[in-house]
Design an enzyme around this catalytic site. Structure first.
Site, PDB file in Angstrom:
ATOM      1  N   GLY A  68       7.883  78.866 -43.490  1.00 63.05           N
ATOM      2  CA  GLY A  68       6.854  77.702 -44.425  1.00 63.05           C
ATOM      3  C   GLY A  68       5.619  77.533 -43.223  1.00 63.05           C
ATOM      4  O   GLY A  68       5.086  78.071 -42.051  1.00 63.05           O
ATOM      5  N   GLY A  69       4.972  77.004 -44.400  1.00 63.33           N
ATOM      6  CA  GLY A  69       3.287  76.366 -43.702  1.00 63.33           C
ATOM      7  C   GLY A  69       2.480  78.192 -43.146  1.00 63.33           C
ATOM      8  O   GLY A  69       1.943  78.347 -44.240  1.00 63.33           O
ATOM      9  N   PHE A  70       2.798  77.815 -42.152  1.00 67.50           N
ATOM     10  CA  PHE A  70       1.625  79.108 -41.837  1.00 67.50           C
ATOM     11  C   PHE A  70       1.828  80.196 -40.884  1.00 67.50           C
ATOM     12  O   PHE A  70       1.365  81.263 -40.231  1.00 67.50           O
ATOM     13  CB  PHE A  70       0.123  78.678 -40.818  1.00 67.50           C
ATOM     14  N   ASP A  73      14.100  74.975 -29.179  1.00 67.39           N
ATOM     15  CA  ASP A  73      14.650  74.727 -31.188  1.00 67.39           C
ATOM     16  C   ASP A  73      16.258  74.894 -30.614  1.00 67.39           C
ATOM     17  O   ASP A  73      16.482  75.943 -31.647  1.00 67.39           O
ATOM     18  CB  ASP A  73      13.962  74.963 -31.419  1.00 67.39           C
ATOM     19  N   LYS A 106       7.628  88.419 -37.421  1.00 62.81           N
ATOM     20  CA  LYS A 106       7.096  87.468 -38.313  1.00 62.81           C
ATOM     21  C   LYS A 106       5.447  87.061 -37.898  1.00 62.81           C
ATOM     22  O   LYS A 106       4.919  87.508 -37.014  1.00 62.81           O
ATOM     23  CB  LYS A 106       7.681  85.932 -36.978  1.00 62.81           C
TER      24      LYS A 106
END
Length: 701
Positions: A19-21, A146, A41
Site C-alpha cells: 500500500g502507499g509507496f 512489527d 519489494k
C-alpha cells in the site's frame, strides 16, 4: 508490474500486497535453474529531485546492509539483492513457502470457542521459537518493530517458524518516500494491538518486540485479538487471565512481557527466552520417590507392649507401601506426560517413527492415557499404518467416549481403508458431540465424495466452510464434487475460493483450468495452468493441460514448448507425445509430427488416432505406402472408424490401387452412410480403373 522483468532477471508473477509507496510481488529468478521463486519489494520515492534521491540511496544502502546481516539466521528470509531501477528501489528476498501463524490461532468467536484455543504447552513452544529468532535479532541491536501473527510463517518444509517483514523495511520506505522528514520515526511502524505505547509514540525499544510476542501468546491462549482485550483503566495493563487456563508461573511470565511500562518488561529477547526455558524445565520436572522408612529394632518386653509395637510397625509399613505406591504412580504419570510432550515435538518435526516410540513408552507407564492413544493413532496414520491407527483411536474412545478428535481422526482412517460408510458414522458421532466442528464436516464430505455421493458431499462441505471459512481443503474438495456433477460454474466458484485462501496450491489451479476448459474458456484455462506449473514446476499434468489450452487457442509453437516440458518430466507420457505430434502437424512440420506419433505408438500401440494421424502426416509427405501401412494399423485397432477407411482409400488411389481404394471407400460408407466425400472419391476411383493417371485427393489431416 505483472509480466515485467526487473534488472533483466526477476520476472514478476503475482502481486502479494502492499500500500502507499511500497508494493510486494512474487517473482521468478530467471538466472537460476528450476524456476526459483523470490519476493520483490518495490519502494517508490515521493520525489525524484537529485538531492532527495541521493539521500534515499544512502539510506537504502545502509538499511539493506542490516537486512542482509539478519538473513544469516536460518529462520529469517535472506536478502538476495537490492538495486535501483528507473528511480525506484527494490529489495529481493527469499520466498518462504508456508502459512502464517494467524491461520493456527482459532478466534474465540469460531466454533468450539475457548475450548479450541491452544494449550499452555503449545504456546510455550511457539514463544520459545519466536524468542530464539528475536534473540539473534536483538544481538545485532536491531528491533523488528512489527511482530504479529501475519509476520510469523510456519515453513512447509520443516514446520519451523520464520520471522518476516521487518520494520526496517518499513523504515526504509518511510525514509525513502520522505527523505527530508526531520524524524522518520515520528511515523509509527507496527500493528495496532501488538504495538506498545512507546513504539506508538515513535520511540521503540528492544522490549517493544517482547510486548508484541507476549500479546501473540495471549491471543493464542484466549482466541481474542489484542486490541479487543480489556485494559485496567488505572494502570493500562492488559486484563486476560480470566479468559485463559494457565499455570500461575506462566501467567507471571506473560504479564512481565506485556507490561505497559517498558522498564518493567524483560529488557531483551534473551532475558525472556531464559524465563521461558526455566518455566519449561520447572513444569517438566518429575516427582521424587519418598525415602524408605527403616524399621527400628524391637526390644522384647511385655506381651502387651510387644503387640502395640508390632501393630505400630505394621501400620508404618503399610503407610510406607501406600506412599511408595503413590509416589511410583505419580512418577509414572509425570514421566508419561514428559514422553507425551516429547512425542508431540517429534511429530511436529515429522519424525514419526521416533514419535511413535515416545508414545509407546508413555503408554507402558500409563495405559489409560487417552490423549497419548489419540496422538499415537495420528502418528500411525502418517506412517500409513491405517489398521493399527484405527485400533489406537478405538482405545482412545474406549477411555473417553466423548473424545471429539479421536472420533474425527478415526473417520479419516476408515476413509483411507475405503470403509466409507463406517467413516461417515464416525464423523457423525463426532458431530453429535460438537455439531459445529469443521474437521468432522470436512471428513464426512470426503467420505461422501469417495462414495460418489456428490450432492451430500457438497452439503457437508458447505457446513465445514460455514464454521471455518478459510478451510481451503473443504473448498477444494467441494469443487471436485461439483466437477464430477458437471456443474462447472459452481466448481469454478469453489476452486477460486480455494486459491484465494491458498494461492500457491497447484492442484487447485490445475482443476480450475480443467473446469475452464469444459466451459470453453481457453484463455482462463491457460492462465490457471500457468499458475499451476509456476507453483509446482514438476507438475507434468499441468504442462500437458497447458498445452491443450494453447492448442485450443491455436498457439501451436507455445503448445510445443508445453508438451516438451511434460515429456521431459514424464518420458513415458504417450498422450503428451501424441499431442506434441499434433502440434507439429498443425505447424505442417510433418517429419517431427511422425516422430512424435511413433513415440506415442511405441508406448500405446492401441491408439488408433495416433496411427490415423501418422498416416495423414505420411500422406502429406507423399509417402503413400507408409501412410497405407499406418492406416492398416488404425483400422485393425478400430475397424468402424470411417475417416481412416476414407483416408486409406485416398492413399491407395495415389499408388493406382483403385479396386482396393474402392473397397476402402465402401467400408467408410458402411460405417457412415451419408459420407459425401467418400461417395465422390469412390466415383472417381471407379472412373479411373481404366485410366492410369491418378487424381490425388487431399486427406482430412
Amino acid at each position: 508490474m505483472l509480466g515485467i522483468t526487473l534488472s533483466s532477471r526477476y520476472s514478476i508473477i503475482r502481486h502479494l500486497g502492499g500500500g502507499g509507496f511500497a508494493q510486494t510481488y512474487l517473482a521468478e529468478d530467471r538466472q537460476l535453474p528450476g524456476n526459483h521463486l523470490c519476493v520483490v519489494k518495490q519502494l517508490k520515492p515521493q520525489t525524484t529531485d537529485p538531492n532527495s534521491l541521493q539521500i534515499a540511496r544512502r539510506l537504502f544502502d545502509t538499511e539493506a546492509q542490516v537486512l542482509y546481516k539478519l538473513g544469516n539466521h536460518d529462520r529469517i528470509p535472506r536478502l538476495f539483492a537490492y538495486f535501483e531501477e528507473n528511480q525506484e528501489f527494490y529489495l529481493v528476498q527469499e520466498f518462504i513457502e508456508g502459512h502464517d501463524l494467524n491461520q493456527e490461532i482459532i478466534p474465540l468467536s469460531s466454533p468450539g470457542g475457548a475450548s479450541s484455543c491452544m494449550k499452555e504447552n503449545e504456546v510455550l513452544g511457539i514463544l520459545q521459537e519466536i524468542l530464539e529468532i528475536l534473540d539473534f535479532v536483538h544481538q545485532q541491536n536491531v528491533i523488528h518493530r512489527d511482530v504479529n501473527p501475519r509476520n510469523i510463517l510456519r515453513r512447509d518444509r520443516d514446520g519451523k517458524l520464520v520471522l518476516i517483514d521487518f520494520g526496517a523495511v518499513k523504515e526504509i520506505t518511510t525514509k525513502i518516500t520522505n527523505p527530508h522528514a526531520k524524524n522518520s520515526l515520528s511515523v509509527s511502524i507496527g500493528t495496532p494491538g501488538y504495538m506498545p505505547s512507546e513504539q506508538a509514540h515513535g520511540n521503540p525499544k528492544l522490549s517493544s518486540d517482547i510486548y508484541a510476542t507476549g500479546t501473540i501468546a495471549i491471543q493464542c491462549l484466549t482466541g481474542i485479538i489484542p486490541h479487543q482485550l480489556p485494559k485496567d483503566p488505572d494502570t493500562e495493563e492488559i486484563i486476560w487471565q480470566d479468559k485463559a487456563s494457565v499455570t500461575p508461573e506462566f501467567a507471571k511470565v506473560l504479564d512481565t512481557m506485556v507490561r505497559y511500562d517498558f522498564r518493567q518488561r524483560y529488557a531483551s529477547a534473551g532475558e525472556a527466552l531464559e524465563a521461558i526455558k526455566q518455566l519449561k524445565t520447572a513444569t517438566s520436572g518429575t516427582v521424587p520417590l519418598l525415602s524408605p522408612v527403616v524399621n527400628p529394632q524391637v526390644p522384647v518386653k511385655s506381651r502387651k507392649k510387644l503387640y502395640l509395637k508390632i501393630l505400630s510397625i505394621a501400620s508404618l509399613i503399610s503407610l510406607t507401601i501406600i506412599a511408595s505406591t503413590y509416589a511410583v504412580n505419580t512418577l509414572n504419570a509425570a514421566n508419561a506426560t514428559d514422553l507425551h510432550k516429547r512425542g508431540n515435538t517429534l511429530y511436529n518435526l515429522n519424525r514419526f517413527p521416533e514419535a511413535l516410540e515416545a508414545y509407546d513408552r508413555a503408554l507402558n507407564l500409563r495405559p489409560d492415557y487417552a490423549e497419548v492413544w489419540q496422538e499415537k493413532a495420528k502418528t500411525l496414520s502418517e506412517l500409513k499404518q491405517y489398521r493399527a491407527s484405527q485400533s489406537a483411536y478405538d482405545k482412545a474412545i474406549e477411555l473417553n467416549p466423548e473424545y471429539l478428535e479421536a472420533w474425527t481422526g478415526r473417520g479419516y482412517v476408515l476413509d483411507k481403508l475405503q470403509q466409507h460408510q463406517e467413516a461417515i458414522a464416525s464423523f457423525e458421532h463426532a458431530l453429535k458431540i460438537q455439531p459445529d466442528y469443521p474437521p468432522a464436516w470436512q471428513g464426512r464430505g470426503d467420505s461422501l465424495l469417495n462414495s460418489q455421493r456428490y450432492e451430500a458431499a457438497i452439503a457437508s462441505y458447505e457446513k465445514a466452510v460455514k464454521f471455518q471459512p478459510n478451510l481451503y481443503q473443504a473448498w477444494y474438495n467441494q469443487g471436485q464434487a461439483y466437477q464430477n456433477l458437471k456443474q462447472y460454474e459452481q466448481a469454478v466458484n469453489s476452486y477460486q475460493k480455494t486459491v484465494e485462501i491458498k494461492s500457491d496450491n497447484p492442484e487447485a489451479w490445475y482443476n480450475l483450468g480443467n473446469v475452464f476448459l469444459e466451459l470453453n474458456k481457453s484463455q482462463e484455462a491457460f492462465e490457471s495452468y500457468e499458475k499451476a506449473v509456476r507453483f509446482q514446476p514438476r507438475f507434468y499434468q499441468g504442462w500437458y493441460s497447458k498445452g491443450i489450452a494453447l492448442l485450443k487457442m491455436r498457439r501451436h509453437e507455445a503448445a510445443v514448448e508445453a508438451y516438451e516440458q511434460a515429456i521431459k518430466l514424464k518420458p513415458d507420457y504417450y498422450q503428451a507425445w501424441y499431442n506434441l505430434g499434433w502440434s507439429y502437424h498443425e505447424l505442417r512440420r510433418y517429419e517431427s509430427a511422425i516422430e512424435c506419433y511413433s513415440k506415442s505408438l511405441d508406448l500405446n500401440p492401441k491408439d488408433y488416432q495416433a496411427w490415423y494421424n501418422r498416416g495423414n502426416a505420411q500422406y502429406n509427405l507423399k509417402r503413400y505406402e507408409d501412410a497405407i501401412a499406418s492406416y492398416n494399423e488404425a483400422v485393425y485397432v478400430k475397424p468402424d472408424y470411417p475417416e481412416t477407411w476414407y483416408s486409406r482409400g485416398n492413399a491407395l488411389v495415389a499408388v493406382k490401387r483403385y479396386q482396393e481404394a474402392i473397397d476402402s471407400y465402401d467400408k467408410a460408407l458402411r460405417y457412415r452412410l451419408d459420407y459425401g466425400a467418400a461417395m465422390e472419391a469412390k466415383k472417381r476411383a471407379e472412373s479411373q480403373l481404366g485410366n492410369h493417371q491418378p487424381q490425388l485427393i487431399p486427406n482430412p489431416g
